[in-house]
Design a protein around this motif. Structure first.
Motif, PDB file in Angstrom:
ATOM      1  N   LEU A  82      29.284  25.978 -17.729  1.00 54.96           N
ATOM      2  CA  LEU A  82      28.658  26.435 -18.962  1.00 54.96           C
ATOM      3  C   LEU A  82      27.142  26.347 -18.820  1.00 54.96           C
ATOM      4  N   SER A  83      26.456  27.336 -19.342  1.00 64.05           N
ATOM      5  CA  SER A  83      24.999  27.384 -19.225  1.00 64.05           C
ATOM      6  C   SER A  83      24.335  27.168 -20.573  1.00 64.05           C
ATOM      7  N   GLY A  84      23.190  26.495 -20.523  1.00 64.34           N
ATOM      8  CA  GLY A  84      22.325  26.382 -21.691  1.00 64.34           C
ATOM      9  C   GLY A  84      21.128  27.293 -21.474  1.00 64.34           C
ATOM     10  N   ALA A  85      20.313  27.456 -22.491  1.00 60.44           N
ATOM     11  CA  ALA A  85      19.146  28.342 -22.391  1.00 60.44           C
ATOM     12  C   ALA A  85      18.196  27.879 -21.291  1.00 60.44           C
ATOM     13  N   HIS A  86      17.933  26.576 -21.223  1.00 61.10           N
ATOM     14  CA  HIS A  86      17.010  26.058 -20.206  1.00 61.10           C
ATOM     15  C   HIS A  86      17.538  26.337 -18.795  1.00 61.10           C
ATOM     16  N   GLY A  87      18.814  26.050 -18.560  1.00 58.18           N
ATOM     17  CA  GLY A  87      19.406  26.271 -17.242  1.00 58.18           C
ATOM     18  C   GLY A  87      19.355  27.734 -16.826  1.00 58.18           C
ATOM     19  N   ARG A  88      19.692  28.630 -17.767  1.00 55.65           N
ATOM     20  CA  ARG A  88      19.640  30.070 -17.475  1.00 55.65           C
ATOM     21  C   ARG A  88      18.217  30.511 -17.150  1.00 55.65           C
ATOM     22  N   ASP A  89      17.254  30.023 -17.953  1.00 56.23           N
ATOM     23  CA  ASP A  89      15.849  30.386 -17.707  1.00 56.23           C
ATOM     24  C   ASP A  89      15.384  29.921 -16.333  1.00 56.23           C
ATOM     25  N   ARG A  90      15.739  28.694 -15.960  1.00 60.22           N
ATOM     26  CA  ARG A  90      15.311  28.170 -14.654  1.00 60.22           C
ATOM     27  C   ARG A  90      15.958  28.948 -13.506  1.00 60.22           C
ATOM     28  N   ARG A  91      17.247  29.296 -13.656  1.00 63.53           N
ATOM     29  CA  ARG A  91      17.914  30.082 -12.606  1.00 63.53           C
ATOM     30  C   ARG A  91      17.262  31.441 -12.443  1.00 63.53           C
ATOM     31  N   GLU A  92      16.983  32.094 -13.560  1.00 66.27           N
ATOM     32  CA  GLU A  92      16.345  33.412 -13.506  1.00 66.27           C
ATOM     33  C   GLU A  92      14.966  33.307 -12.856  1.00 66.27           C
ATOM     34  N   GLU A  93      14.218  32.301 -13.258  1.00 63.33           N
ATOM     35  CA  GLU A  93      12.871  32.067 -12.735  1.00 63.33           C
ATOM     36  C   GLU A  93      12.888  31.801 -11.222  1.00 63.33           C
ATOM     37  N   ARG A  94      13.944  31.123 -10.748  1.00 62.43           N
ATOM     38  CA  ARG A  94      14.011  30.683  -9.342  1.00 62.43           C
ATOM     39  C   ARG A  94      14.929  31.532  -8.478  1.00 62.43           C
ATOM     40  N   GLY A  95      15.501  32.581  -9.057  1.00 63.35           N
ATOM     41  CA  GLY A  95      16.338  33.497  -8.282  1.00 63.35           C
ATOM     42  C   GLY A  95      17.653  32.885  -7.821  1.00 63.35           C
ATOM     43  N   ILE A  96      18.254  32.058  -8.653  1.00 66.16           N
ATOM     44  CA  ILE A  96      19.520  31.414  -8.316  1.00 66.16           C
ATOM     45  C   ILE A  96      20.628  32.068  -9.139  1.00 66.16           C
ATOM     46  N   GLU A  97      21.710  32.451  -8.489  1.00 67.09           N
ATOM     47  CA  GLU A  97      22.843  33.066  -9.164  1.00 67.09           C
ATOM     48  C   GLU A  97      23.800  31.989  -9.680  1.00 67.09           C
ATOM     49  N   LYS A  98      24.578  32.323 -10.687  1.00 65.46           N
ATOM     50  CA  LYS A  98      25.538  31.366 -11.238  1.00 65.46           C
ATOM     51  C   LYS A  98      26.589  30.984 -10.194  1.00 65.46           C
ATOM     52  N   LYS A 121      29.436  19.086 -20.407  1.00 62.58           N
ATOM     53  CA  LYS A 121      29.999  20.066 -19.455  1.00 62.58           C
ATOM     54  C   LYS A 121      29.092  21.286 -19.321  1.00 62.58           C
ATOM     55  N   ARG A 122      27.788  21.009 -19.213  1.00 61.76           N
ATOM     56  CA  ARG A 122      26.806  22.096 -19.125  1.00 61.76           C
ATOM     57  C   ARG A 122      25.847  21.897 -17.959  1.00 61.76           C
ATOM     58  N   GLU A 123      25.360  23.031 -17.504  1.00 59.31           N
ATOM     59  CA  GLU A 123      24.290  23.059 -16.511  1.00 59.31           C
ATOM     60  C   GLU A 123      23.025  22.570 -17.206  1.00 59.31           C
ATOM     61  N   ILE A 124      22.258  21.718 -16.542  1.00 60.15           N
ATOM     62  CA  ILE A 124      20.976  21.268 -17.090  1.00 60.15           C
ATOM     63  C   ILE A 124      19.848  22.076 -16.458  1.00 60.15           C
ATOM     64  N   THR A 125      19.770  22.034 -15.138  1.00 60.80           N
ATOM     65  CA  THR A 125      18.740  22.796 -14.425  1.00 60.80           C
ATOM     66  C   THR A 125      19.167  22.958 -12.969  1.00 60.80           C
ATOM     67  N   SER A 126      18.439  23.745 -12.233  1.00 64.98           N
ATOM     68  CA  SER A 126      18.701  23.938 -10.802  1.00 64.98           C
ATOM     69  C   SER A 126      17.422  24.394 -10.124  1.00 64.98           C
ATOM     70  N   TRP A 127      17.356  24.170  -8.833  1.00 64.37           N
ATOM     71  CA  TRP A 127      16.198  24.600  -8.048  1.00 64.37           C
ATOM     72  C   TRP A 127      16.598  24.746  -6.593  1.00 64.37           C
ATOM     73  N   ILE A 128      15.754  25.442  -5.852  1.00 63.10           N
ATOM     74  CA  ILE A 128      15.939  25.599  -4.408  1.00 63.10           C
ATOM     75  C   ILE A 128      15.330  24.380  -3.746  1.00 63.10           C
ATOM     76  N   SER A 129      16.110  23.719  -2.892  1.00 64.65           N
ATOM     77  CA  SER A 129      15.633  22.508  -2.230  1.00 64.65           C
ATOM     78  C   SER A 129      14.829  22.854  -0.982  1.00 64.65           C
ATOM     79  N   PRO A 130      13.625  22.299  -0.854  1.00 69.32           N
ATOM     80  CA  PRO A 130      12.852  22.534   0.366  1.00 69.32           C
ATOM     81  C   PRO A 130      13.405  21.736   1.549  1.00 69.32           C
ATOM     82  N   ASP A 131      14.240  20.720   1.269  1.00 69.17           N
ATOM     83  CA  ASP A 131      14.767  19.855   2.323  1.00 69.17           C
ATOM     84  C   ASP A 131      16.031  20.387   2.974  1.00 69.17           C
ATOM     85  N   ALA A 132      16.848  21.113   2.238  1.00 64.91           N
ATOM     86  CA  ALA A 132      18.134  21.567   2.763  1.00 64.91           C
ATOM     87  C   ALA A 132      18.036  23.026   3.186  1.00 64.91           C
ATOM     88  N   SER A 133      18.561  23.318   4.338  1.00 63.76           N
ATOM     89  CA  SER A 133      18.558  24.704   4.787  1.00 63.76           C
ATOM     90  C   SER A 133      19.758  25.416   4.176  1.00 63.76           C
TER      91      SER A 133
END
Length: 123
Positions: A20-36, A72-84
């Motif tokens: 499940l997505s919240g507004a913040h999580g969706r905004d961060r994914r869109e901003e960072r180019g991450i798909e659900k 049961k919701r996504e909080i946020t997400s980002w691309i990790s610089p440490d993991a390939s």
């Protein structure tokens, strides 16, 4: 083809796992180019760690995903610089290459030198 079927409901395919997505999580994914689907993969296959405030942190394929199990919701997400993108999310350090020991550095050579020295002392 129907979007929903009984087979799909019982399928273990990643696309059928629920995040499940919240507004913040969706905004961060869109901003960072991450798909659900990336979040679904992280939750299903990724490395799971305890995070702050009772939340869970999933890492998989270069994506870090924070999930709140209470709501049961996504909080946020980002691309990790440490993991390939090729790893499961675990942080792998490069191998340490040790210099090959040669000559008197090896135990075999030291043993031989000691034997020669002792035989010279006692003969």
């Amino acid at each position: 083809m129907p979007l929903y079927s009984a087979a799909a409901a019982t399928s273990s395919e990643t696309v059928y796992s629920t995040v499940l997505s919240g507004a913040h999580g969706r905004d961060r994914r869109e901003e960072r180019g991450i798909e659900k689907i990336d979040l679904q993969k992280a939750k299903k296959y990724g490395m799971k760690e305890q995070s702050r405030f009772g939340r869970m942190k999933y890492t998989y394929g270069g994506v870090v995903f924070i999930y709140d199990p209470k709501s049961k919701r996504e909080i946020t997400s980002w691309i990790s610089p440490d993991a390939s993108l090729e790893t499961s999310g675990t942080k792998v350090s490069p191998p340490i290459i040790l210099k090959k020991k040669t000559g008197a550095d090896t135990s075999y050579e030291r043993k031989n030198q000691r034997a020669i020295f002792q035989s010279e002392l006692f003969h």
